[in-house]
Design a protein around this motif. Structure first.
Motif, mmCIF file in Angstrom:
data_model
loop_
_atom_site.group_PDB
_atom_site.id
_atom_site.type_symbol
_atom_site.label_atom_id
_atom_site.label_comp_id
_atom_site.label_asym_id
_atom_site.label_seq_id
_atom_site.Cartn_x
_atom_site.Cartn_y
_atom_site.Cartn_z
ATOM 1 N N MET A 1 75.454 39.603 44.186
ATOM 2 C CA MET A 1 74.290 39.684 43.410
ATOM 3 C C MET A 1 73.544 40.892 44.415
ATOM 4 S SD MET A 1 73.467 37.611 40.903
ATOM 5 C CE MET A 1 74.322 36.582 40.170
ATOM 6 N N ALA A 2 72.855 41.689 43.580
ATOM 7 C CA ALA A 2 72.538 42.728 44.269
ATOM 8 C C ALA A 2 70.837 42.838 44.238
ATOM 9 C CB ALA A 2 72.701 43.942 43.546
ATOM 10 N N ALA A 3 70.215 43.096 45.307
ATOM 11 C CA ALA A 3 68.691 43.095 45.380
ATOM 12 C C ALA A 3 68.243 44.162 44.220
ATOM 13 C CB ALA A 3 68.238 43.604 46.731
ATOM 14 N N ILE A 4 67.160 43.622 43.962
ATOM 15 C CA ILE A 4 66.494 44.638 42.598
ATOM 16 C C ILE A 4 66.029 46.101 43.371
ATOM 17 C CG2 ILE A 4 64.235 45.152 41.453
ATOM 18 C CD1 ILE A 4 64.353 41.884 40.971
ATOM 19 N N SER A 5 65.977 46.105 44.717
ATOM 20 C CA SER A 5 65.576 47.545 45.151
ATOM 21 C C SER A 5 66.773 48.232 45.043
ATOM 22 C CB SER A 5 65.013 47.498 46.520
ATOM 23 O OG SER A 5 65.800 46.639 47.332
ATOM 24 N N THR A 6 67.962 47.917 44.639
ATOM 25 C CA THR A 6 69.178 48.775 44.674
ATOM 26 C C THR A 6 69.533 49.387 43.354
ATOM 27 O OG1 THR A 6 70.547 47.202 43.746
ATOM 28 C CG2 THR A 6 70.547 47.176 46.332
ATOM 29 N N ILE A 7 68.344 49.242 42.465
ATOM 30 C CA ILE A 7 68.108 49.979 41.410
ATOM 31 C C ILE A 7 67.272 51.255 41.754
ATOM 32 C CG2 ILE A 7 67.201 50.171 38.949
ATOM 33 C CD1 ILE A 7 67.719 46.955 38.901
ATOM 34 N N ARG A 8 68.011 52.334 41.086
ATOM 35 C CA ARG A 8 67.201 53.594 41.385
ATOM 36 C C ARG A 8 65.550 53.370 41.079
ATOM 37 N NH1 ARG A 8 69.073 59.367 38.822
ATOM 38 N NH2 ARG A 8 67.517 60.751 39.555
ATOM 39 N N ASN A 9 65.116 54.065 41.882
ATOM 40 C CA ASN A 9 63.443 54.279 41.635
ATOM 41 C C ASN A 9 62.653 52.995 41.746
ATOM 42 O OD1 ASN A 9 63.863 56.901 40.983
ATOM 43 N ND2 ASN A 9 63.990 56.449 38.861
ATOM 44 N N ILE A 10 63.376 51.903 42.373
ATOM 45 C CA ILE A 10 62.648 50.841 42.489
ATOM 46 C C ILE A 10 62.676 50.233 43.956
ATOM 47 C CG2 ILE A 10 62.522 48.179 42.108
ATOM 48 C CD1 ILE A 10 63.668 48.762 39.352
ATOM 49 N N GLY A 11 61.356 50.352 44.617
ATOM 50 C CA GLY A 11 61.300 50.096 46.058
ATOM 51 C C GLY A 11 61.112 48.596 46.435
ATOM 52 N N PRO A 12 60.740 48.412 47.688
ATOM 53 C CA PRO A 12 60.657 47.037 48.007
ATOM 54 C C PRO A 12 59.132 46.387 47.600
ATOM 55 C CG PRO A 12 61.034 48.439 49.979
ATOM 56 C CD PRO A 12 60.995 49.284 48.542
ATOM 57 N N ALA A 13 58.129 47.388 47.359
ATOM 58 C CA ALA A 13 56.808 46.631 46.959
ATOM 59 C C ALA A 13 57.042 46.083 45.281
ATOM 60 C CB ALA A 13 55.715 47.734 46.746
ATOM 61 N N THR A 14 57.814 46.924 44.605
ATOM 62 C CA THR A 14 58.051 46.566 43.193
ATOM 63 C C THR A 14 59.099 45.567 43.226
ATOM 64 O OG1 THR A 14 57.765 48.797 42.423
ATOM 65 C CG2 THR A 14 58.715 47.272 41.014
ATOM 66 N N GLU A 15 60.226 45.371 43.978
ATOM 67 C CA GLU A 15 60.879 44.323 44.164
ATOM 68 C C GLU A 15 60.127 42.946 44.243
ATOM 69 O OE1 GLU A 15 65.183 43.474 46.268
ATOM 70 O OE2 GLU A 15 63.934 44.218 47.455
ATOM 71 N N ALA A 16 59.303 42.883 45.213
ATOM 72 C CA ALA A 16 58.389 41.790 45.786
ATOM 73 C C ALA A 16 57.601 41.410 44.386
ATOM 74 C CB ALA A 16 57.486 41.996 46.821
ATOM 75 N N LEU A 17 57.233 42.318 43.624
ATOM 76 C CA LEU A 17 56.512 41.825 42.245
ATOM 77 C C LEU A 17 57.538 41.092 41.448
ATOM 78 C CD1 LEU A 17 54.085 44.919 41.435
ATOM 79 C CD2 LEU A 17 53.649 42.671 42.537
ATOM 80 N N TYR A 18 58.466 41.517 41.348
ATOM 81 C CA TYR A 18 59.477 41.002 40.300
ATOM 82 C C TYR A 18 59.836 39.411 41.100
ATOM 83 C CZ TYR A 18 59.393 44.918 37.375
ATOM 84 O OH TYR A 18 59.140 45.925 36.378
ATOM 85 N N ASN A 19 60.350 39.710 42.148
ATOM 86 C CA ASN A 19 60.664 38.474 42.872
ATOM 87 C C ASN A 19 59.473 37.212 42.944
ATOM 88 O OD1 ASN A 19 62.363 39.843 45.607
ATOM 89 N ND2 ASN A 19 63.082 39.753 43.886
ATOM 90 N N ALA A 20 58.507 37.583 42.989
ATOM 91 C CA ALA A 20 57.017 36.779 42.744
ATOM 92 C C ALA A 20 57.249 36.272 41.455
ATOM 93 C CB ALA A 20 56.012 37.372 43.211
ATOM 94 N N ALA A 21 57.601 36.930 40.448
ATOM 95 C CA ALA A 21 57.740 36.594 39.115
ATOM 96 C C ALA A 21 59.002 35.880 38.826
ATOM 97 C CB ALA A 21 57.162 37.770 38.140
ATOM 98 N N GLY A 22 59.580 35.403 39.743
ATOM 99 C CA GLY A 22 61.182 34.772 39.463
ATOM 100 C C GLY A 22 62.220 35.566 39.214
ATOM 101 N N ILE A 23 62.105 36.893 39.156
ATOM 102 C CA ILE A 23 63.180 37.787 39.008
ATOM 103 C C ILE A 23 63.814 38.144 40.313
ATOM 104 C CG2 ILE A 23 64.012 39.843 37.708
ATOM 105 C CD1 ILE A 23 61.545 39.622 35.909
ATOM 106 N N MET A 24 64.658 37.493 40.669
ATOM 107 C CA MET A 24 65.451 37.747 42.044
ATOM 108 C C MET A 24 66.516 38.956 42.152
ATOM 109 S SD MET A 24 63.450 35.678 43.267
ATOM 110 C CE MET A 24 63.471 35.426 44.872
ATOM 111 N N THR A 25 67.157 39.199 41.184
ATOM 112 C CA THR A 25 68.415 40.127 41.517
ATOM 113 C C THR A 25 68.340 41.240 40.458
ATOM 114 O OG1 THR A 25 69.770 38.997 39.815
ATOM 115 C CG2 THR A 25 69.903 38.025 42.248
ATOM 116 N N ALA A 26 69.116 42.332 40.645
ATOM 117 C CA ALA A 26 68.988 43.474 39.846
ATOM 118 C C ALA A 26 69.796 43.094 38.606
ATOM 119 C CB ALA A 26 69.833 44.584 40.640
ATOM 120 N N GLU A 27 71.024 42.255 38.580
ATOM 121 C CA GLU A 27 71.559 41.800 37.431
ATOM 122 C C GLU A 27 70.482 40.899 36.664
ATOM 123 O OE1 GLU A 27 74.452 42.491 40.889
ATOM 124 O OE2 GLU A 27 72.561 41.271 40.569
#
Length: 108
Positions: A1-27
């Motif tokens: 399972m890949a981190a969301i920030s592995t998706i082009r144009n998505i950085g750590p701050a945006t990844e943290a927002l998605y993680n806080a909303a329960g979306i944990m992986t790029a998949e």
């Protein structure tokens, strides 16, 4: 399972927002799609930002965030406005949104 920030144009701050909303992986983000994922952000109390919305669409397509132009951008704006009206409640506090996410708000 890949981190969301592995998706082009998505950085750590945006990844943290998605993680806080329960979306944990790029998949998971790819499987949900841009509209469902962005709706989840709004439902968990994040403020709507059109650039973040269309940048997510571009990211999930592997395109630069600023590649969105013309009719495509206009169509995404209409979709964003619909999502915002449906999923963002300006009357709801962040605490209420968090509690609602876990079913702690009485929906009379």
């Amino acid at each position: 399972m890949a981190a969301i920030s592995t998706i082009r144009n998505i950085g750590p701050a945006t990844e943290a927002l998605y993680n806080a909303a329960g979306i944990m992986t790029a998949e998971t983000l790819h499987d949900m799609g841009a509209d469902a994922a962005y709706a989840r952000l709004l439902q968990t109390g994040n403020r709507p930002h059109f650039i973040g919305y269309y940048a997510l669409h571009m990211a999930l397509q592997g395109r630069p965030w600023n590649d969105c132009k013309g009719e495509e951008k206009k169509a995404l704006r209409r979709a964003f406005d619909t999502l915002k009206a449906r999923h963002f409640n300006t009357e709801k506090s962040e605490l209420d949104a968090f509690m609602d996410q876990f079913g702690l708000i009485d929906r009379q």
